[in-house]
Design an enzyme around this catalytic site. Structure first.
Site, short mmCIF file in Angstrom:
data_model
loop_
_atom_site.label_atom_id
_atom_site.label_comp_id
_atom_site.label_asym_id
_atom_site.label_seq_id
_atom_site.Cartn_x
_atom_site.Cartn_y
_atom_site.Cartn_z
N GLU A 60 0.84 -1.21 0.00
CA GLU A 60 0.00 0.00 0.00
C GLU A 60 0.87 1.25 0.00
OE1 GLU A 60 -3.79 1.73 2.47
OE2 GLU A 60 -1.94 1.34 3.58
N TRP A 82 -8.29 -2.17 -0.23
CA TRP A 82 -9.08 -1.07 -0.79
C TRP A 82 -10.21 -1.57 -1.69
CZ3 TRP A 82 -8.90 4.26 -0.10
CH2 TRP A 82 -7.85 4.74 0.70
N TYR A 146 -4.76 9.36 -1.64
CA TYR A 146 -3.43 9.68 -1.11
C TYR A 146 -2.33 9.86 -2.15
CZ TYR A 146 -5.57 8.33 3.32
OH TYR A 146 -6.39 8.25 4.41
N ARG A 178 10.62 24.42 9.54
CA ARG A 178 9.38 24.02 10.23
C ARG A 178 8.23 23.88 9.23
NH1 ARG A 178 11.82 27.77 14.06
NH2 ARG A 178 10.74 29.51 13.03
N ARG A 179 8.60 23.76 7.96
CA ARG A 179 7.60 23.67 6.89
C ARG A 179 7.65 22.34 6.15
NH1 ARG A 179 8.46 29.79 4.32
NH2 ARG A 179 8.15 30.92 6.29
N CYS A 198 -8.12 9.72 5.80
CA CYS A 198 -8.18 9.62 7.26
C CYS A 198 -6.89 10.16 7.86
CB CYS A 198 -8.41 8.18 7.69
SG CYS A 198 -10.01 7.52 7.18
N ARG A 218 -7.40 12.33 11.22
CA ARG A 218 -8.70 12.88 11.60
C ARG A 218 -9.65 11.80 12.11
NH1 ARG A 218 -12.80 11.46 8.31
NH2 ARG A 218 -12.18 10.62 6.28
N SER A 219 -9.54 10.59 11.53
CA SER A 219 -10.45 9.49 11.85
C SER A 219 -9.62 8.23 12.00
CB SER A 219 -11.48 9.33 10.73
OG SER A 219 -12.32 8.21 10.96
N ASP A 221 -9.71 4.23 13.06
CA ASP A 221 -10.33 2.95 13.34
C ASP A 221 -9.31 2.13 14.14
OD1 ASP A 221 -11.19 0.30 13.29
OD2 ASP A 221 -11.48 0.22 11.12
N ASN A 229 -1.74 2.01 10.07
CA ASN A 229 -1.24 3.39 9.99
C ASN A 229 0.07 3.56 10.73
OD1 ASN A 229 -4.67 4.25 10.56
ND2 ASN A 229 -3.66 4.14 8.56
N HIS A 259 -11.68 5.84 17.48
CA HIS A 259 -12.90 5.08 17.76
C HIS A 259 -12.71 3.57 17.60
CE1 HIS A 259 -12.99 6.46 13.49
NE2 HIS A 259 -13.30 5.20 13.26
N TYR A 261 -15.14 0.52 16.59
CA TYR A 261 -16.46 0.14 16.09
C TYR A 261 -17.09 -0.88 17.04
CZ TYR A 261 -15.85 2.61 11.68
OH TYR A 261 -15.69 3.59 10.74
N ALA A 315 -15.70 -1.44 8.12
CA ALA A 315 -16.88 -0.60 7.95
C ALA A 315 -16.68 0.27 6.72
CB ALA A 315 -17.11 0.25 9.19
#
Length: 316
Positions: A60, A82, A146, A178-179, A198, A218-219, A221, A229, A259, A261, A315
């Site tokens: 991936e 995917w 991505y 810092r960029r 995500c 942001r999200s 699982d 990840n 979260h 599930y 999900a």
């Protein structure tokens, strides 16, 4: 041990997460704002309390690095993580005339007979992606996900920006900057993605000969996605560190909506009863330098001792 960071996250959300509805109608235990830190000098953070298929993680990541957005490359490497998003695009199209696939994720988890039909249809779909170029172009592409944002960010002037290449050059020549940031969240393109990103933004930091990376996700699982990840961004950090003649330092993982599930609660509770094994080690082909030149066999995990897999339904 490295893994304790992840296990502490899972335990924390089990104890403090709030019941929350979600886009998939599965339901979650959710907590907003959590951070983990992994010292990559002590090993590679691939979970050992369950088997995590590293071959899927590296294929991936290479897919992202190539700037690819079509699942054909993944299928060629027996990677199906995917599939569901591309399959959904197919079965909701006007050209699909097979068995009803409405809400296939939930139905497959609850209905054995439907799951058999679903798996058959998805296998046919994947076979067409691999063997029918026109079909693959139309239904295998996931939009501006991505790989597109990392390597070919579209500007308002019609040009593209290779964010990843640019950040590597900055690490090499301006390591105190810092960029050194790569963003996958492009508001204009979100509606053209099969799944909005995500893991949305990551930043690099150089100090004392080490390259560290912080990801904002942001999200998250926790049971299925976060283990991938963690390992994926640890691998990315190691690859870039090697090219820039640095040692991999810390991977800092900042989570927005973290979260579990509701259909993964039994699985995570089982995982929390297990004792972690020592972290494995990462091997990178010493003959390769540029991160864009790696193939599957140039990246390996050594001394990976783990418990048996624990399965859960994604999900969609």
């Amino acid at each position: 041990m490295l893994e304790e960071e992840y296990l502490n996250l899972a335990k924390f959300v089990l104890e403090h997460g709030q019941r929350k509805d979600d886009r998939t109608n599965t339901g979650t235990l959710s907590y907003f704002g959590y951070q983990m830190r992994f010292d990559l000098t002590t090993g590679f953070p691939l979970l050992t309390t369950k088997s995590v298929p590293f071959r899927l993680i590296k294929s991936e990541l290479l897919w992202f690095l190539h700037g690819d957005t079509n699942i054909k490359y993944l299928l060629q490497h027996n990677n199906h993580i995917w599939d569901e998003w591309a399959f959904k695009k197919w079965v909701t199209s006007n050209e699909y005339h097979g068995p009803n696939m409405d809400d296939f994720g939930h139905r497959a988890a609850k209905d054995v007979e439907f799951n058999r039909i679903y798996q058959t249809e998805k296998a046919r779909f994947c076979d067409r992606i691999l063997n029918d170029p026109e079909f693959a172009t139309k239904y295998g592409d996931l939009g501006l996900v991505y790989g597109s944002q990392w390597r070919n960010w579209k500007t308002s002037t019609g040009k593209t920006i290779d964010q990843l290449k640019n950040v590597i050059e900055t690490i090499k020549h301006h390591p105190d900057s810092r960029r050194m940031i790569v963003s996958a969240w492009n508001p204009e393109d979100v509606d053209q993605m099969a799944l909005p990103p995500c893991h949305t933004l990551f930043q690099f930091y150089v100090n004392d000969g080490k390259l560290s990376c912080q990801l904002y996700q942001r999200s998250a699982d926790i049971f299925l996605g976060v283990p991938f990840n963690i390992a994926s961004y640890a691998l990315l950090t190691n690859l870039i560190a090697k090219e820039c003649n640095l040692q991999a330092g810390d991977f800092v993982h900042t989570l927005g909506d973290a979260h579990l599930y509701l259909n993964h609660l039994d699985q995570i509770k089982e995982q929390l009863t297990r004792k972690p094994h020592p972290a494995p080690q990462l091997w990178l082909n010493p003959e390769k330098s540029s991160i864009f030149s790696y193939d599957i066999d140039d990246i390996k995990i050594e001394n990976y001792h783990h418990d048996k897999p624990i399965h859960g339904t994604v999900a969609v």
